[in-house]
Write an enzyme that holds these catalytic residues in place. Structure first.
Site, PDB file in Angstrom:
ATOM      1  CE  LYS A  19       3.279   3.193   3.107  1.00 44.38           C
ATOM      2  NZ  LYS A  19       3.332   3.298   4.554  1.00 44.38           N
TER       3      LYS A  19
ATOM      4  NE  ARG B 180      -6.460 -18.881   5.067  1.00 42.59           N
ATOM      5  CZ  ARG B 180      -5.583 -19.742   5.591  1.00 42.59           C
ATOM      6  NH1 ARG B 180      -5.666 -21.025   5.285  1.00 42.59           N
ATOM      7  NH2 ARG B 180      -4.645 -19.323   6.401  1.00 42.59           N
TER       8      ARG B 180
ATOM      9  CG  LEU C 151       8.303   2.451   4.715  1.00 45.58           C
ATOM     10  CD1 LEU C 151       7.889   1.137   4.050  1.00 45.58           C
ATOM     11  CD2 LEU C 151       7.089   3.325   4.934  1.00 45.58           C
TER      12      LEU C 151
ATOM     13  CD  GLU D 261       9.840   1.873  10.407  1.00 43.20           C
ATOM     14  OE1 GLU D 261       9.780   2.806   9.599  1.00 43.20           O
ATOM     15  OE2 GLU D 261       9.644   0.687  10.086  1.00 43.20           O
TER      16      GLU D 261
ATOM     17  CG  HIS E 121      -0.516 -20.613   2.951  1.00 44.42           C
ATOM     18  ND1 HIS E 121      -1.600 -21.326   3.405  1.00 44.42           N
ATOM     19  CD2 HIS E 121      -0.075 -19.886   4.005  1.00 44.42           C
ATOM     20  CE1 HIS E 121      -1.810 -21.042   4.682  1.00 44.42           C
ATOM     21  NE2 HIS E 121      -0.888 -20.173   5.072  1.00 44.42           N
TER      22      HIS E 121
ATOM     23  NE  ARG F   2       6.817   4.110   0.395  1.00 43.33           N
ATOM     24  CZ  ARG F   2       6.600   4.967   1.391  1.00 43.33           C
ATOM     25  NH1 ARG F   2       7.581   5.288   2.217  1.00 43.33           N
ATOM     26  NH2 ARG F   2       5.414   5.506   1.572  1.00 43.33           N
TER      27      ARG F   2
ATOM     28  CE1 TYR G  24       1.036  -0.303   4.426  1.00 46.22           C
ATOM     29  CE2 TYR G  24       0.155   1.911   4.308  1.00 46.22           C
ATOM     30  CZ  TYR G  24       0.889   0.959   4.965  1.00 46.22           C
ATOM     31  OH  TYR G  24       1.481   1.262   6.159  1.00 46.22           O
TER      32      TYR G  24
HETATM   33  N1  PDD Z   1       2.813   5.340   7.425  1.00 47.67           N
HETATM   34  N2  PDD Z   1       7.449   3.845   8.839  1.00 47.67           N
HETATM   35  C1  PDD Z   1       6.288   3.167   8.853  1.00 47.67           C
HETATM   36  C2  PDD Z   1       6.251   1.842   9.516  1.00 47.67           C
HETATM   37  C3  PDD Z   1       5.148   3.729   8.237  1.00 47.67           C
HETATM   38  O1  PDD Z   1       3.984   3.044   8.238  1.00 47.67           O
HETATM   39  C4  PDD Z   1       5.223   5.009   7.637  1.00 47.67           C
HETATM   40  C5  PDD Z   1       4.061   5.640   6.942  1.00 47.67           C
HETATM   41  C6  PDD Z   1       6.460   5.682   7.671  1.00 47.67           C
HETATM   42  C7  PDD Z   1       6.652   7.029   7.029  1.00 47.67           C
HETATM   43  O2  PDD Z   1       6.720   6.891   5.625  1.00 47.67           O
HETATM   44  P1  PDD Z   1       6.260   8.079   4.655  1.00 47.67           P
HETATM   45  O3  PDD Z   1       6.990   9.283   5.071  1.00 47.67           O
HETATM   46  O4  PDD Z   1       6.613   7.615   3.308  1.00 47.67           O
HETATM   47  O5  PDD Z   1       4.767   8.224   4.875  1.00 47.67           O
HETATM   48  C8  PDD Z   1       7.552   5.058   8.261  1.00 47.67           C
HETATM   49  C9  PDD Z   1       1.659   5.712   6.648  1.00 47.67           C
HETATM   50  C10 PDD Z   1       1.414   7.171   6.632  1.00 47.67           C
HETATM   51  C11 PDD Z   1       0.492   4.877   7.098  1.00 47.67           C
HETATM   52  O6  PDD Z   1       0.709   3.698   7.404  1.00 47.67           O
HETATM   53  O7  PDD Z   1      -0.639   5.352   7.098  1.00 47.67           O
END
Ligand code: PDD
Length: 286
Positions: free
Chosen positions: A146, A101, A202, A178, A103, A52, A33
């Site tokens: 992501k 379903r 991320l 993070e 895997h 990304r 996403y």
């Molecule tokens: N979250 N790290 C994680 C685990 C994240 O889920 C996010 C973003 C970031 C920051 O990434 P960016 O600057 O590209 O948004 C770092 C989004 C906003 C969310 O999950 O809604």
């Protein structure tokens, strides 16, 4: 202004939209996403988010059927359907397929595209302050992708909320990684310090922008491993994410953050605000 939803070409009010039970996002979180701001009907930093997204879906070997241009066009269809210049949060995800379903990848799998768009009130970077808790990072070892698998982040964010806090700072042992849904940058003795890009965080687009702006403003920065002790001794702690840009923290595990690098932080926040305004100028509308 009601939130909108999109699923494989169909647009409607989000509250009325459904996905098939056999969408593999439901069973496995088998997808990826992105989330990004929109203003004046312009998607902010779309190219970086498309880059990304492509990297993420390739890492999962999804068969995503749209070209970059076609995906951008679908995103803009939803933005245009909202028909407002207000600030919005645009979210999209691709799941591997709709199939019973099992895997392993289904034969001839073709990815589904889901999009949501909703109004958002941006927190004021000048006045908002995060309250943070530290939290052991128990996520898996592909945090650079992501994906939709966010249970540890959900549990962490909930723990923060139950303590009257707004975000967590995750760590693996002594090493800070993070937030639950953000990147963490500290300021110490006039320098920004943030974790290096590896499989444990991320590659945040806001983090990248902040470092670019630091460079432009002549503020030194280091991308390197830093520890909980350094976090606790920081002059400032910054929390960056696409949905809130760059926010300061006032509290960490109940202790006050010194907030003694105000000039540096305010310079960066103002530079970021200007970048956002410039890159969502109505003249840039598609
Ligand atoms: N979250 N790290 C994680 C685990 C994240 O889920 C996010 C973003 C970031 C920051 O990434 P960016 O600057 O590209 O948004 C770092 C989004 C906003 C969310 O999950 O809604």
């Amino acid at each position: 202004m009601e939130a909108l939803g999109y699923y494989n070409g169909q647009i409607g009010l989000l509250k009325d939209m459904t996905v098939p039970m056999n969408d593999r996002a439901v069973y496995f979180g088998d997808g990826v996403y992105e989330a990004v701001l929109v203003k004046n009907r312009v998607i902010f930093s779309l190219e970086e988010h498309l880059n990304r997204f492509e990297r993420s879906y390739k890492a999962l070997r999804l068969n995503f059927p749209l070209t970059r241009e076609e995906l951008a066009a679908e995103l803009y269809k939803v933005v245009d359907a909202m028909d407002t210049d207000a600030t919005l949060l645009l979210y999209w995800q691709a799941s591997r397929a709709t199939a019973p379903r099992k895997h392993t990848f289904p034969e001839g799998a073709k990815a589904n595209l889901m999009i949501t768009l909703k109004p958002i009130t941006l927190k004021d970077m000048k006045t908002f302050r995060h309250k943070l808790i530290t939290w052991e990072d128990t996520r898996y070892l592909h945090c650079d992708i992501k994906t939709l698998n966010l249970i540890p982040s959900v549990m962490a964010a909930q723990a923060a909320e139950e303590k009257g806090c707004t975000e967590v700072v995750q760590h693996r042992g002594e090493r800070v990684t993070e937030g639950a849904h953000s990147n963490i940058v500290i300021v110490k003795d006039g320098r920004l310090i943030t974790a290096p890009l590896d499989n444990l965080i991320l590659p945040g687009i806001t983090r990248m922008h902040l470092l670019q702006l630091a460079k432009q403003c002549g503020i030194p920065y280091e991308e390197r491993i830093f520890t909980l002790d350094e976090l606790r001794a920081a002059d400032e702690i910054l929390v960056t994410s696409s949905s809130a840009l760059c926010l300061r923290a006032e509290e960490l595990d109940g202790a006050a953050v010194p907030q003694t690098a105000g000039a540096i932080v305010e310079t960066l926040q103002e530079a970021y605000r200007q970048k956002f305004e410039k890159e969502t100028d109505p003249a840039l509308r598609k």
